[in-house]
Design an enzyme around this catalytic site. Structure first.
Site, short mmCIF file in Angstrom:
data_model
loop_
_atom_site.label_atom_id
_atom_site.label_comp_id
_atom_site.label_asym_id
_atom_site.label_seq_id
_atom_site.Cartn_x
_atom_site.Cartn_y
_atom_site.Cartn_z
N ARG A 55 -48.61 15.94 36.12
CA ARG A 55 -48.03 15.95 34.76
C ARG A 55 -46.78 16.80 34.75
O ARG A 55 -46.80 18.00 34.48
CB ARG A 55 -49.06 16.48 33.76
CG ARG A 55 -48.53 16.64 32.36
CD ARG A 55 -48.18 15.34 31.69
NE ARG A 55 -49.34 14.50 31.48
CZ ARG A 55 -49.25 13.17 31.23
NH1 ARG A 55 -48.08 12.57 31.17
NH2 ARG A 55 -50.35 12.46 31.06
N GLN A 75 -51.55 2.64 34.38
CA GLN A 75 -50.26 2.85 33.70
C GLN A 75 -49.24 3.42 34.69
O GLN A 75 -49.52 4.34 35.44
CB GLN A 75 -50.47 3.82 32.52
CG GLN A 75 -49.22 4.49 32.01
CD GLN A 75 -49.06 4.42 30.50
OE1 GLN A 75 -49.20 3.38 29.89
NE2 GLN A 75 -48.75 5.56 29.91
N HIS A 153 -39.36 9.30 36.35
CA HIS A 153 -39.89 9.84 35.08
C HIS A 153 -39.63 11.34 34.99
O HIS A 153 -40.56 12.16 35.02
CB HIS A 153 -41.39 9.54 35.05
CG HIS A 153 -42.04 9.65 33.71
ND1 HIS A 153 -41.97 10.77 32.93
CD2 HIS A 153 -42.79 8.77 33.01
CE1 HIS A 153 -42.66 10.57 31.82
NE2 HIS A 153 -43.16 9.36 31.85
N GLU A 256 -35.63 9.54 31.42
CA GLU A 256 -36.14 8.81 32.58
C GLU A 256 -35.27 7.60 32.86
O GLU A 256 -35.20 6.70 32.03
CB GLU A 256 -37.58 8.34 32.27
CG GLU A 256 -38.44 9.41 31.62
CD GLU A 256 -39.65 8.82 30.88
OE1 GLU A 256 -40.04 7.67 31.13
OE2 GLU A 256 -40.20 9.53 30.02
C1 BG6 Z 1 -43.32 7.50 29.10
C2 BG6 Z 1 -43.78 6.36 28.24
O1 BG6 Z 1 -42.41 7.06 30.04
O2 BG6 Z 1 -44.46 8.06 29.76
C3 BG6 Z 1 -44.82 6.86 27.25
O3 BG6 Z 1 -42.68 5.77 27.57
C4 BG6 Z 1 -45.96 7.53 27.98
O4 BG6 Z 1 -45.28 5.79 26.46
C5 BG6 Z 1 -45.40 8.61 28.89
O5 BG6 Z 1 -46.86 8.09 27.04
C6 BG6 Z 1 -46.46 9.35 29.70
O6 BG6 Z 1 -47.25 8.46 30.40
P1 BG6 Z 1 -48.47 8.97 31.26
O7 BG6 Z 1 -49.12 7.73 31.84
O8 BG6 Z 1 -47.90 9.86 32.33
O9 BG6 Z 1 -49.37 9.72 30.33
#
Ligand code: BG6
Length: 281
Positions: A55, A75, A153, A256
């Site tokens: 994170r 995701q 990201h 990002e």
């Molecule tokens: C961003 C997305 O890039 O990442 C968001 O646009 C998302 O919608 C965020 O909540 C974090 O994603 P994750 O999967 O790391 O919790």
């Protein structure tokens, strides 16, 4: 040595004093220090044991951004959730440059079934006195064309998110994920944070500027990538994330760069290179 691996983390040191760290898990850049100041945010609650994407830092989203119907991947894909191979130092002259690799045979069978393509990713991180370059090369090792998304990201560390601003998005169309993916056109010269923000800006110019809010700025220059996502989870979403402190939304902003609004198609046997250069101004 200008770069060495220790306990699944690669440390880069430039003679100027700038430093960076890249975790082999996800090839996630987790630290970038210029002039003694940490420029990258990583949550104090981030998992560092490979149980979850880190994170913070610069997770690599590939081969999907978000979730996609009919592609049973987590995701943001599998690149940030697997250990990459450290391929060593490729340059230690004016810049310190290291490389990482991930190919289809290194990811679990489940992910290979969900995105059944042969590929090779090579990620190069290059550090100079004031800048860091993070560039990805993708080789399609199939005979047929495949489609993918890729996004860097990047979580930037800021003293106060409400005082940070992103310049260079004016007139871009964006998808507002906070408002059911409604489409808008940016009218502000500076995009600021005063609530939850989750926007995919499309067809963005290559150079945008992040005003960190303490007098310094970071230029974000993308290369061969079309879009820019701006994200801050704000209060409620922050509380809902198990690996993010309730108050940490105040100290980060994600800007990002990626190609995510549309698929990128890569022909069989072809290579594709894209990335970003971050520079402290
Ligand atoms: C961003 C997305 O890039 O990442 C968001 O646009 C998302 O919608 C965020 O909540 C974090 O994603 P994750 O999967 O790391 O919790």
């Amino acid at each position: 040595m200008p770069a060495h691996e220790n306990n699944k983390v690669v440390l880069l040191e430039h003679p100027s004093g700038s430093k960076a760290e890249v975790a082999l898990f996800g090839a996630t850049l987790t630290s970038w220090v210029v002039d003694g100041v940490e420029r990258i945010f990583v949550s104090k609650q981030a998992k560092r044991d490979g149980s979850k994407a880190i994170r913070g830092g610069i997770p690599l989203c590939f081969p999907i951004f978000g979730t996609k119907e009919k592609i049973a991947l987590p995701q943001h894909g599998f690149a940030r959730n697997n250990y990459w191979e450290y391929l060593g130092i490729v340059n230690d002259n004016d810049e310190v440059s290291v490389r990482f690799g991930l190919k289809d045979t290194q990811i679990p069978q489940e992910a290979r079934n969900a995105w059944a393509h042969s590929f090779r990713l090579t990620y190069t991180v290059s550090l100079t006195a004031k800048s860091i370059k993070t560039f990805i090369n993708l080789k399609n090792e199939d005979e047929d064309t495949f489609e993918f998304n890729l996004l860097l990201h990047t979580y930037f560390s800021v003293p106060d998110a409400t005082k940070a601003a992103v310049e260079g998005l004016t007139s871009c169309e964006y998808i507002d994920k906070v408002q059911n993916a409604a489409k808008f056109t940016e009218t502000n010269d500076k995009v600021t944070i005063s609530g939850e923000v989750d926007r995919v800006y499309k067809k963005v110019q290559d150079k945008v500027l992040l005003e960190v809010g303490n007098g310094s700025s970071i230029q974000i220059e993308k290369s061969n990538l079309k879009d820019t996502v701006v994200w801050n989870p704000w209060i409620e979403k922050a509380k809902g994330m198990g690996d993010f402190g309730d108050e940490e939304y105040k100290n980060m902003i994600c800007v990002e760069v990626g190609s995510v609004a549309e698929w990128v198609a890569l022909g069989g046997g072809q290579s594709w290179t894209a990335g970003q250069t971050l520079t402290v101004l």
